[in-house]
Design an enzyme around this catalytic site. Structure first.
Site, short mmCIF file in Angstrom:
data_model
loop_
_atom_site.label_atom_id
_atom_site.label_comp_id
_atom_site.label_asym_id
_atom_site.label_seq_id
_atom_site.Cartn_x
_atom_site.Cartn_y
_atom_site.Cartn_z
N ARG A 1 22.70 6.34 16.08
CA ARG A 1 23.35 7.27 15.38
C ARG A 1 24.14 8.12 16.01
O ARG A 1 23.43 8.62 17.01
CB ARG A 1 22.30 7.85 14.26
CG ARG A 1 22.16 6.88 13.08
CD ARG A 1 23.42 6.43 12.08
NE ARG A 1 22.87 5.69 11.06
CZ ARG A 1 22.96 4.19 11.02
NH1 ARG A 1 23.49 3.72 12.17
NH2 ARG A 1 22.70 3.57 9.83
N GLU B 1 33.53 9.80 13.13
CA GLU B 1 33.71 8.16 13.40
C GLU B 1 35.10 8.01 12.44
O GLU B 1 34.83 8.12 11.21
CB GLU B 1 32.71 7.30 13.04
CG GLU B 1 31.67 7.43 14.05
CD GLU B 1 30.36 6.33 13.67
OE1 GLU B 1 30.62 5.41 13.01
OE2 GLU B 1 29.65 6.33 14.76
N HIS C 1 31.54 1.32 16.80
CA HIS C 1 30.47 1.17 15.95
C HIS C 1 30.09 -0.44 15.49
O HIS C 1 30.40 -0.62 14.23
CB HIS C 1 30.51 2.04 14.35
CG HIS C 1 29.17 2.41 13.91
ND1 HIS C 1 29.00 3.47 13.22
CD2 HIS C 1 28.01 1.43 13.75
CE1 HIS C 1 27.51 3.28 12.65
NE2 HIS C 1 26.94 2.18 13.18
#
Length: 372
Positions: free
Chosen positions: A236, A265, A283
């Site tokens: 994370r 993000e 990601h």
């Protein structure tokens, strides 16, 4: 466990088609509606008993408080940091995830980044595409004989350890929950963080994002590490302090970083992404066909089993469900509370225990643990 009535489910993101198919096969009406803004989600959610999300949908307190019919929020993936679990708990809404669905994909990407860091693979590829032949510039180092520090020894940390051991890496780690003897059985020597930092050639983090893990690697901890340590974060954004990491790569204290996750993000601040010693992905930890199929199927099956009163797997706020537990489970809960009370009275510490983690085994609710 008493069954819970779920007749309608909204899927707000791209989830594997098996999720919808399994729910519909079991008489649950499903609507898929993606890319909704917050107000649109609030308006849409009024009509549904269940919501299935991945990581993009932010299920905030405002969304939860406006959803009067909602009984369950299912996260097709690991972690629930995009869901306000406290707000859901206050409304008696079950929050459920699929803790094992992404495990192998996340572990494999972590290993890919560790290997890429050791041999500068992405940088060399880009150099070749620009027409260069820079053999000396991309001198690497072997993983064999190096020390890998694994912070967080859950499912993913375990899988990373076994894979990197096959390269001849020494694996050490830290986890506040996993017993020392359990991690030792996977070939990971557990120790305190202060003992771990100075030994590592590479560090990878596999913890949830919570107040105790925000900025786990920061200016102070980087200073305790070997000069040139390489770090990976496929967990994370925020576990590694991004500003501290930039300072460390610029000074050479950190020899390189592999990042799949960011605080924001996509990241607007491109300083880390653009640094020549940082390799990054958008990601992609769970972005494999296999992981998505597994997570979509798992969340649907878990919801169906709950509706049928068979089992309750993956619930992260089990305490809201006391009214639905069987008599046997109530007895286990009381036992957990009693153990907590005994431990509280036995502790010599001046600081009272804030939490007791009781692991149960056998045929109960399908829960792996009770927290309180």
């Amino acid at each position: 466990m008493a069954p819970i009535s779920i007749r309608t489910v909204l899927i707000s993101e791209s989830v594997d088609p098996r999720c919808r198919a399994i729910l519909e096969e079991n008489g649950i009406r499903v609507t898929e509606k993606q890319n909704m803004k917050k107000d649109e989600l609030i308006a849409e959610l009024k009509d549904y008993d269940g919501l299935v999300v991945r990581s993009a949908t932010k299920v905030t307190a405002d969304v939860i408080n406006a959803a009067d019919n909602l009984k369950i929020i299912g996260r097709a993936g690991t972690g629930v940091d995009n869901v306000d679990v406290d707000a859901a708990t206050k409304k008696g809404i079950i929050v459920m995830n699929t803790p094992s669905g992404n495990t192998l994909s996340a572990a494999e990407l972590t290993c890919a980044l560790l290997m890429s860091l050791s041999r500068n693979v992405p940088q060399a590829v880009m150099s070749m595409k620009q027409g260069n032949w820079d053999r000396k510039k991309f001198m690497g180092s072997e993983l064999y004989g190096k020390v890998l520090g694994i912070v967080g020894l859950g499912r993913i940390g375990k899988e990373v350890a076994s894979r990197m051991q096959s390269f001849g890496m020494k694996t050490i780690g830290y986890d506040p929950i996993t017993p020392v003897e359990v991690s030792a059985s996977w070939g990971v020597e557990q120790m305190s963080l202060d003992q771990l930092w100075p030994q590592c050639d590479y560090i990878t983090v596999h913890t949830p994002l919570m107040p105790s893990t925000v900025g786990l690697l920061n200016d102070e901890t980087f200073a305790k590490c070997k000069k040139g340590v390489k770090v990976v974060n496929c967990a994370r954004g925020g576990i590694i302090d991004e500003a501290a990491l930039l300072r460390a790569v610029e000074s050479g204290q950190c020899g390189g970083a592999g990042l799949d996750v960011f605080v924001e993000e996509p990241p607007k601040d491109r300083n880390l992404v653009d640094h020549p010693n940082v390799i990054s992905c958008p990601h992609l930890g769970a972005s494999t066909k296999e992981a998505q199929a597994r997570c979509g199927q798992d969340i649907a099956l878990q919801i169906v089993d709950m509706v049928k009163g068979k089992s309750l797997v993956g619930a992260v706020n089990a305490n809201v469900l006391a009214s639905t537990f069987s008599q046997e489970s109530h007895q286990l809960i009381k036992l957990g509370e009693a153990i907590g009370a005994v431990l509280q009275s036995c502790t010599a510490s001046q600081t009272p225990l804030s939490q007791v983690h009781v692991i149960n085994q056998g045929e109960t609710t399908g829960l792996t643990s009770l927290d309180g």
